[in-house]
Design an enzyme around this catalytic site. Structure first.
Site: not given
Ligand code: S3P
Length: 436
Positions: A323, A173, A354, A23-24, A97, A28, A350, A126
């Protein structure tokens, strides 16, 4: 979201799974591809709700992203760093987020253009001040609820200046938002984190040709120079270890199970769960190791293990398994003794709180969990009875509760189960495929 899933306890899990793309990295690939020059080819993209929110926002900003079809590679043509269109619609980040925070960094420096970001009920509660405050130090202008710290949020694009910014939380993030802003600022920008968070943005920006350097103790300082010199690349996205985690723990705790998880991203900023599995005494092996697009990958074969040891999670490992705390809480219920999760306040902001939600829902199965301000104490060797539980709209809670139900005697129900679509659209099909 009103779906109910019914699951039978006492099954076994056997088989091979290709978990969906990371996902991350998917977010990007779209964002960095959009600001590069030329074509970026993306393969293995996660077509779940969160990255699709990023695609939708970027389309409204003028990026030509084709209709994304499951398992089909696609390409986007970047606009360069300063060419986003001022959208005539609100940018809706849904539950994501990552979408909202990275876009805040990307858009803050779009001089003379205005943008409005919003999200669903969860995202609009959030904390966004962790991004709007450091970006304001660079000259960014944010307006919105609670002094521009909660969405809906509007951004008045300005010429930004580079800064040295120490972030109070280790958040990829936040770090990524500042780095994207730094790319379009005057002078150098440095981000200093209290602990290292996932580094996919740094790796991808470097691969696209950005002037970015990692410095300091344990690589916690990232220095970026501005430049409109990124060049489109081919990106092959590995399977998401945060999605694989449900099967890694399921195979470990469900009797007579063995699951092979193919091509999982093993970036060391994401593999904290493997350290915990080592300390539990889990039975797994990593095979077929290689590197794709600057990210280490491998396949993970996991078999049931008996007499799992309890564990403590605390300190600098937290960002590396942030996560995975919901599914590790389930794991702790089946260890021989008391496990403890500390320093995990971040879990409270989150998609849901959680810590609270996992404690509340797992207790319905009979789990013994004490909630602390910054974590949980879990008394293992739980005998789960069937229950009717609720994801409370959180994707990772939904999937963690699904694995917990497999250990419960009898038939359990999960309400709002399809929250899983935020990160793992084929979770229920994969579960059916593995169940015997
Ligand atoms: C993510 C960073 C994490 C993670 C989120 C995805 C990202 O959050 O919990 O699911 O893709 O940069 P934080 O950066 O707020 O810890």
């Amino acid at each position: 979201m009103n779906s109910i899933r019914t699951l039978q306890g006492g099954v076994n899990l056997q088989g091979k799974i290709n978990v969906p793309g990371d996902k991350s990295i998917s977010h990007r690939a779209l964002i960095i591809g959009s600001i590069a020059k030329g074509e970026t080819l993306i393969e293995g993209f996660l077509d779940s709700e969160d990255p699709l929110s990023t695609a939708d926002c970027l389309r409204k900003l003028g990026v030509n992203i084709p209709n994304i079809i499951k398992d089909q590679p696609f390409s986007i043509t970047g606009l360069g760093i300063n060419a986003f269109r001022e959208p005539n619609k609100i940018l809706n980040c849904g539950n994501s987020g990552t979408t909202m925070r990275l876009l805040m960094g990307l858009l803050a420096g779009q001089e003379g253009k205005n943008f409005i970001l919003t999200g669903d009920d969860s995202l609009n509660e959030r904390p966004m001040g962790r991004v709007s405050k450091p970006l304001s130090l660079m000259g960014g202008k944010f307006f919105g609820r609670e002094k521009g710290t909660k969405a809906p949020i509007s951004i008045g694009g300005k010429r930004l200046k580079g800064c040295v910014i120490g972030t109070p939380v280790a958040s990829a993030q936040v770090k990524s938002a500042i780095l994207l802003a730094g790319l379009n600022a005057s002078g150098t920008t440095t981000v200093i984190e209290p602990a290292s968070s996932r580094d996919h943005t740094e790796r991808m920006l470097k691969a696209f040709g950005a002037d970015i350097k990692i410095r300091g103790e344990l690589g916690r300082n990232v220095v970026i120079k501005p430049g409109n010199n990124l060049v489109g690349q081919k990106i092959l996205i590995p399977g998401d270890i945060s999605s694989a985690a449900f099967w890694m723990i399921a195979a470990s705790i469900v009797p007579n199970s063995e699951i092979l998880l193919k091509n999982i991203g093993l970036n060391p900023t994401r593999t904290g769960i493997l350290n915990v599995m080592d300390s539990m005494g889990c039975n797994y092996e990593i095979v077929e190791k290689s590197t794709i697009a600057g990210e280490p990958i491998g396949s993970i074969n996991v078999k049931t293990a008996k007499n799992l040891r309890p564990f403590i999670i605390e300190g600098e490992i937290l960002p590396k398994l942030i996560d995975e705390i919901p599914i590790l809480t389930v794991a702790a219920c089946f260890c021989d003794g008391v496990s403890e999760i500390k320093d995990a306040q971040e879990l409270r902001v989150k998609e849901t709180d959680r810590l609270k939600v996992m404690a509340r829902q797992l207790r319905k199965f009979g789990a013994e969990i004490t909630e602390k301000e910054d974590g949980l104490i879990i008394n293992g060797q739980s005998k789960f009875h069937s229950a009717e539980v609720d994801s409370e709209t959180d994707h990772r809670v939904s999937m963690s509760l699904a694995i917990a139900s497999l250990l419960a005697k009898g038939t359990s129900k999960i309400r709002r189960a399809d929250a899983s679509g935020v990160s793992y659209p084929t979770f229920w099909e994969d579960l059916a495929k593995l169940t015997y």
